[in-house]
Design a protein around this motif. Sequence first.
Motif, PDB file in Angstrom:
ATOM      1  N   LEU A  40       0.913  -1.264   0.082  1.00 47.73           N
ATOM      2  CA  LEU A  40      -0.008  -0.169  -0.032  1.00 47.73           C
ATOM      3  C   LEU A  40       0.916   1.264   0.127  1.00 47.73           C
ATOM      4  CD1 LEU A  40      -2.801   1.194   0.199  1.00 47.73           C
ATOM      5  CD2 LEU A  40      -2.464   1.228   2.653  1.00 47.73           C
ATOM      6  N   GLN A  52      -4.981   8.316   0.656  1.00 43.71           N
ATOM      7  CA  GLN A  52      -5.135   6.994   1.219  1.00 43.71           C
ATOM      8  C   GLN A  52      -6.429   6.130   1.215  1.00 43.71           C
ATOM      9  OE1 GLN A  52      -2.987   6.105   4.774  1.00 43.71           O
ATOM     10  NE2 GLN A  52      -2.521   3.865   4.297  1.00 43.71           N
ATOM     11  N   ILE A  56      -7.279   2.940  -1.275  1.00 40.66           N
ATOM     12  CA  ILE A  56      -7.729   1.666  -0.359  1.00 40.66           C
ATOM     13  C   ILE A  56      -9.162   1.352  -0.824  1.00 40.66           C
ATOM     14  CG2 ILE A  56      -8.853   0.897   1.923  1.00 40.66           C
ATOM     15  CD1 ILE A  56      -6.331   2.325   3.111  1.00 40.66           C
ATOM     16  N   ARG A  60      -9.891  -2.156  -2.949  1.00 40.41           N
ATOM     17  CA  ARG A  60     -10.869  -3.039  -2.447  1.00 40.41           C
ATOM     18  C   ARG A  60     -11.923  -3.572  -3.602  1.00 40.41           C
ATOM     19  NH1 ARG A  60     -11.694  -0.736   3.416  1.00 40.41           N
ATOM     20  NH2 ARG A  60      -9.922  -2.124   4.428  1.00 40.41           N
ATOM     21  N   ARG A  70      -4.855  -9.540  -2.536  1.00 38.28           N
ATOM     22  CA  ARG A  70      -4.444  -9.013  -1.406  1.00 38.28           C
ATOM     23  C   ARG A  70      -3.942 -10.010  -0.625  1.00 38.28           C
ATOM     24  NH1 ARG A  70      -7.585  -7.374   3.178  1.00 38.28           N
ATOM     25  NH2 ARG A  70      -6.145  -6.008   4.666  1.00 38.28           N
TER      26      ARG A  70
END
Length: 113
Positions: A40, A52, A56, A60, A70
């Motif tokens: 990340l 961020q 994320i 996802r 992941r």
Amino acid sequence: MIVYKGKEFHQEKDLAMSVIGGRWKIAIVWALLHQPTLRLSELGRLFPDINQRMLIRQLRELEEDEIIHRTVYPVVPPKVDYQLTDVGLQLEPVVTAICNWGETFHHYIRSTD
């Protein structure tokens, strides 16, 4: 009619745009095509203009659509790696074509100024 994740799509192209559409998804796939495993923090450094939370969220969504995988390692502090799946790797010609077109378009708009 195509039903995917509770949404209806009239054509395959609509489904494809739903999966890879989004400001950062193509860029994330491009990065993972060039560096097969990224954390990340590494993705964050590659794309300093994305916050961020959004990064994320995009990760996802790509994971839910099985474009990326992941891996969470049971260490402290937590370590998480992202990699393209086999389906994600199939996006290589698409992403390359988009990036090549972007370069061509950039030259075009510079020449019209």
